[in-house]
Motif scaffolding. Sequence first.
Motif, short mmCIF file in Angstrom:
data_model
loop_
_atom_site.label_atom_id
_atom_site.label_comp_id
_atom_site.label_asym_id
_atom_site.label_seq_id
_atom_site.Cartn_x
_atom_site.Cartn_y
_atom_site.Cartn_z
N GLY A 87 0.80 -1.22 0.00
CA GLY A 87 0.00 0.00 0.00
C GLY A 87 0.83 1.27 0.00
N GLY A 88 2.12 1.18 -0.30
CA GLY A 88 2.98 2.36 -0.40
C GLY A 88 3.46 2.55 -1.82
N PRO A 89 4.36 3.50 -2.01
CA PRO A 89 4.87 3.76 -3.37
C PRO A 89 5.63 2.57 -3.96
CG PRO A 89 6.12 5.01 -1.73
CD PRO A 89 4.93 4.43 -1.03
N ILE A 90 6.41 1.88 -3.14
CA ILE A 90 7.05 0.64 -3.59
C ILE A 90 6.10 -0.50 -3.24
CG2 ILE A 90 9.09 -0.83 -3.42
CD1 ILE A 90 10.57 1.58 -2.21
N ARG A 91 5.79 -1.35 -4.22
CA ARG A 91 4.82 -2.41 -3.98
C ARG A 91 5.49 -3.79 -4.03
NH1 ARG A 91 3.62 1.03 -8.14
NH2 ARG A 91 2.91 -0.67 -9.46
N LEU A 92 5.41 -4.51 -2.92
CA LEU A 92 5.86 -5.90 -2.88
C LEU A 92 4.66 -6.78 -3.19
CD1 LEU A 92 8.02 -8.07 -2.10
CD2 LEU A 92 7.15 -7.88 0.24
N GLY A 93 4.82 -7.68 -4.16
CA GLY A 93 3.69 -8.51 -4.57
C GLY A 93 4.05 -9.96 -4.73
N PRO A 94 3.05 -10.81 -4.98
CA PRO A 94 3.29 -12.25 -5.15
C PRO A 94 3.95 -12.53 -6.49
CG PRO A 94 1.01 -11.74 -5.64
CD PRO A 94 1.63 -10.46 -5.13
N PRO A 95 4.42 -13.76 -6.70
CA PRO A 95 5.02 -14.11 -7.99
C PRO A 95 3.98 -13.97 -9.09
CG PRO A 95 5.55 -15.75 -6.33
CD PRO A 95 4.51 -14.86 -5.73
N PRO A 96 4.42 -13.68 -10.31
CA PRO A 96 3.49 -13.68 -11.44
C PRO A 96 2.82 -15.04 -11.53
CG PRO A 96 5.61 -12.78 -12.11
CD PRO A 96 5.78 -13.35 -10.73
N PRO A 97 1.51 -15.10 -11.77
CA PRO A 97 0.76 -16.36 -11.67
C PRO A 97 1.17 -17.42 -12.69
CG PRO A 97 -0.58 -14.60 -12.61
CD PRO A 97 0.67 -13.96 -12.09
N ASP A 98 1.74 -17.00 -13.80
CA ASP A 98 2.04 -17.97 -14.84
C ASP A 98 3.40 -18.62 -14.68
OD1 ASP A 98 3.07 -15.46 -15.21
OD2 ASP A 98 3.30 -15.71 -17.37
N ARG A 99 4.10 -18.29 -13.60
CA ARG A 99 5.48 -18.76 -13.47
C ARG A 99 5.59 -19.99 -12.60
NH1 ARG A 99 10.17 -14.87 -14.48
NH2 ARG A 99 9.21 -13.58 -16.06
N PRO A 100 6.51 -20.89 -12.96
CA PRO A 100 6.76 -22.03 -12.07
C PRO A 100 7.50 -21.56 -10.82
CG PRO A 100 8.34 -22.00 -13.85
CD PRO A 100 7.35 -20.91 -14.15
N GLU A 101 7.39 -22.34 -9.76
CA GLU A 101 8.11 -22.04 -8.52
C GLU A 101 9.61 -21.96 -8.82
OE1 GLU A 101 7.37 -22.08 -4.09
OE2 GLU A 101 6.20 -21.73 -5.88
N PRO A 102 10.28 -20.85 -8.44
CA PRO A 102 11.69 -20.72 -8.76
C PRO A 102 12.56 -21.68 -7.94
CG PRO A 102 11.02 -18.96 -7.31
CD PRO A 102 9.77 -19.71 -7.68
N ALA A 103 13.60 -22.20 -8.57
CA ALA A 103 14.57 -23.03 -7.86
C ALA A 103 15.67 -22.14 -7.34
CB ALA A 103 15.14 -24.09 -8.79
N ALA A 104 15.74 -21.96 -6.01
CA ALA A 104 16.71 -21.04 -5.42
C ALA A 104 18.03 -21.74 -5.12
CB ALA A 104 16.14 -20.42 -4.15
N VAL A 105 19.13 -21.05 -5.40
CA VAL A 105 20.46 -21.53 -5.07
C VAL A 105 20.98 -20.68 -3.93
CG1 VAL A 105 22.79 -21.87 -5.95
CG2 VAL A 105 20.85 -22.15 -7.47
N VAL A 106 21.67 -21.32 -2.96
CA VAL A 106 22.16 -20.59 -1.81
C VAL A 106 23.68 -20.46 -1.87
CG1 VAL A 106 22.35 -22.69 -0.45
CG2 VAL A 106 22.15 -20.49 0.72
N GLY A 107 24.20 -19.36 -1.37
CA GLY A 107 25.64 -19.15 -1.35
C GLY A 107 26.00 -18.04 -0.39
N PRO A 108 27.30 -17.68 -0.31
CA PRO A 108 27.74 -16.60 0.58
C PRO A 108 27.36 -15.23 0.02
CG PRO A 108 29.59 -17.46 -0.66
CD PRO A 108 28.42 -18.33 -0.99
N ARG A 109 27.24 -14.25 0.92
CA ARG A 109 26.87 -12.91 0.51
C ARG A 109 28.02 -12.20 -0.20
NH1 ARG A 109 24.56 -11.06 6.28
NH2 ARG A 109 26.47 -12.10 6.86
N ILE A 110 27.67 -11.14 -0.92
CA ILE A 110 28.61 -10.46 -1.82
C ILE A 110 29.01 -9.11 -1.25
CG2 ILE A 110 28.89 -9.52 -4.15
CD1 ILE A 110 28.54 -12.46 -4.25
N GLY A 111 30.27 -8.74 -1.44
CA GLY A 111 30.68 -7.36 -1.18
C GLY A 111 30.81 -6.99 0.28
N ILE A 112 30.89 -7.96 1.18
CA ILE A 112 31.03 -7.66 2.59
C ILE A 112 32.37 -8.17 3.08
CG2 ILE A 112 28.56 -7.67 3.08
CD1 ILE A 112 28.92 -10.57 4.06
N THR A 113 32.81 -7.66 4.23
CA THR A 113 34.11 -8.05 4.77
C THR A 113 33.98 -8.81 6.08
OG1 THR A 113 34.33 -5.93 5.89
CG2 THR A 113 35.28 -6.11 3.68
N ARG A 114 32.77 -8.83 6.65
CA ARG A 114 32.58 -9.49 7.93
C ARG A 114 31.47 -10.53 7.80
NH1 ARG A 114 32.96 -4.73 12.32
NH2 ARG A 114 33.88 -6.49 13.42
#
Length: 206
Positions: free
Chosen positions: A143-170
């Motif tokens: 309900g604000g200027p930036i809108r977070l929404g659900p996945p597009p209905p026509d898309r398959p469930e994404p297969a997520a890959v996990v790894g370490p974060r980028i650009g940090i030192t700690r």
Amino acid sequence: MSADRHLRALELPVVEAARMLVGCTIAHGECSGVIVETEAYHDSEPACHAFIGLTPRTKTLFEAPGIAYVYRSYGIHALLNVVVEPEGVGAAVLIRALEPLTGLDTMRARRGLDRPTDLCSGPGKLTQALGIWLDLNETPLLGGPIRLGPPPPDRPEPAAVVGPRIGITRAVDLPWRFCVAGNRNVSRPWPPGLMAAALGQGQGTG
DNA sequence: CATGGGATTGACT
DNA sequence: GTCAATCCCATGC
């Protein structure tokens, strides 16, 4: 089933929220995209801004879930985060890359580029493409200027890959980065071992 | 009040 | 692969 995926994500611990937000959508004005890369940050670990406690800068991170934390990076870029976990806990999911969905012409104009995979393939790039700046810090994502929404209905469930974060030192060892397997809009390629896992999901990189 | 560092990007070698 | 751009804010004197 996935129609409330973005709502469920806001109720989860930050690492699970980061995984759950992959595949959801972010929109601002006419421009929108599918989230293909996220990272989790929590006040219990030193890579998180909130690690140092409640200050004017980190105040947003400690507020109730479902608002945007937008901050300036390297003096130049604006980076967008989704604040999660209960009020009083400093935690947020960094949105690192989108697959452009709508408003491509506006994105191209803002970015001064043509290739779709260059428009939102990085945390600083996507805020520029969507026109998201520091004034949108603390604004609601429902309900604000930036809108977070659900996945597009026509898309398959994404297969997520996990790894370490980028650009940090700690806290570099925490595997708190999530990408859509094989998606070319991610900000940086992941390590060979994870790439093999990604290719196993059947989404060839061409 | 002065200083140092950072959840990055784009240009150049 | 290397490097500059640029500014908020936490820290220290």
